[in-house]
Design an enzyme around this catalytic site. Structure first.
Site, mmCIF file in Angstrom:
data_model
loop_
_atom_site.group_PDB
_atom_site.id
_atom_site.type_symbol
_atom_site.label_atom_id
_atom_site.label_comp_id
_atom_site.label_asym_id
_atom_site.label_seq_id
_atom_site.Cartn_x
_atom_site.Cartn_y
_atom_site.Cartn_z
ATOM 1 N N LYS A 11 0.855 -1.191 0.000
ATOM 2 C CA LYS A 11 0.000 0.000 0.000
ATOM 3 C C LYS A 11 0.887 1.237 0.000
ATOM 4 O O LYS A 11 2.076 1.187 0.384
ATOM 5 C CB LYS A 11 -0.944 0.024 1.196
ATOM 6 C CG LYS A 11 -0.263 -0.023 2.580
ATOM 7 C CD LYS A 11 0.278 1.308 3.068
ATOM 8 C CE LYS A 11 0.983 1.194 4.417
ATOM 9 N NZ LYS A 11 1.842 2.375 4.718
ATOM 10 N N ASP A 26 -1.355 -1.174 10.799
ATOM 11 C CA ASP A 26 -1.941 -1.110 9.467
ATOM 12 C C ASP A 26 -2.337 -2.483 8.921
ATOM 13 O O ASP A 26 -2.826 -2.597 7.794
ATOM 14 C CB ASP A 26 -0.990 -0.419 8.482
ATOM 15 C CG ASP A 26 0.360 -1.128 8.373
ATOM 16 O OD1 ASP A 26 0.586 -2.108 9.094
ATOM 17 O OD2 ASP A 26 1.198 -0.680 7.565
#
Length: 267
Positions: free
Chosen positions: A8, A132
């Site tokens: 990401k 995350d």
């Protein structure tokens, strides 16, 4: 059974508060990209964990995939397995590669052994592994806040653009990243700024880690300038670094950067 965990990038990152538990509150936009690892699981007579590709530092026994499996084994009767992780996502790049591996591993185990876990339960496991990590369960663009593990869906699609990521031969530790940052409430929430035209992002969207990291690591600062000079509409360091990405309207030749950096095009 094989899965392909993807990385990401962070589109903006504001450190908003220092928490009593030692963590920081933040707001950011997580956006999945196409740089991928490969993760294979097969049943085995003994537990085994193997890696290939980019060398993973630290004790293999502490790998997040193994931590995830030990956590799942407390709740489910699971057999011994062989895990093979081929590492392609750069390490220490701010791309969430280790978290992605762990989240995709949990999804893979759920699928392989028919655990029938909901997204919510898989995210709960992930939150025990990293801030995350839970993002990669649903793996779609989100506005994230809290420790980076509370999500709101957002409408953002960069598929019409060319995304490029460059990873320099630079290491930025998490400790260094947070040492130079000051928590503060942003004047404008990233949740609103992300709705602006992409051409306005460069002057509005920031990464609070950048000022001191770019000062301490001129190579990262130089990469940002190179990407802007090459025509990037927007360029930013991802997470706490050290990778930098650029968003371009058209495909661009960045082969001149490949001598000293890893360059990923069309991410």
């Amino acid at each position: 059974m094989i899965a392909f965990p993807n990385a990401k990038i962070n589109i903006g990152l504001n450190i908003t508060n220092k928490r009593n538990d030692g963590f920081h509150d933040l707001e950011t936009v997580f956006y999945p990209v196409k740089i991928k690892d490969a993760l294979e699981v097969v049943e085995s007579s003994e537990m085994d964990f193997e890696t290939s590709g980019i060398e993973i530092p630290g004790n293999p026994d502490q790998n997040l995939c193994l931590q995830a499996y030990n956590m799942l084994r407390k709740d489910f009767d699971l057999p011994n397995i062989n895990i093979h992780l081929h590492k392609n996502i750069p390490i220490g790049a701010g791309l969430g590669g280790g978290s992605a591996d762990a989240a995709f591993f949990i999804k893979l185990i759920d699928n392989k052994f028919d655990l029938k876990l909901t997204n919510e339960r898989m995210e709960a496991y992930c939150r025990k592994l990293g801030a995350d990590c839970a993002f990669f369960i649903q793996n779609k663009p989100v506005f994230a806040n809290g420790k980076g593990d509370e999500f709101e869906d957002i409408e953002i699609d960069l598929s019409a653009y060319h995304l490029v990521l460059v990873m320099p031969q630079v290491h930025v530790s998490t400790a260094e990243a947070y040492l130079g940052v000051k928590a503060q409430t942003p004047k404008h929430s990233l949740k609103e700024l992300i709705k602006l035209p992409l051409t306005a992002w460069e002057s509005k969207i920031v990464n609070d880690f950048e000022p001191h990291i770019l000062k301490n690591h001129p190579k990262i600062a130089a990469l940002k300038k190179e990407l802007k000079s090459a025509g990037a509409l927007f360029s930013l360091m991802s997470g706490s670094g050290a990778s930098v990405y650029g968003i371009f309207e058209e495909e661009v030749d960045l082969s001149f950067l490949e001598k000293d950096n890893l360059v990923f095009t069309d991410i």
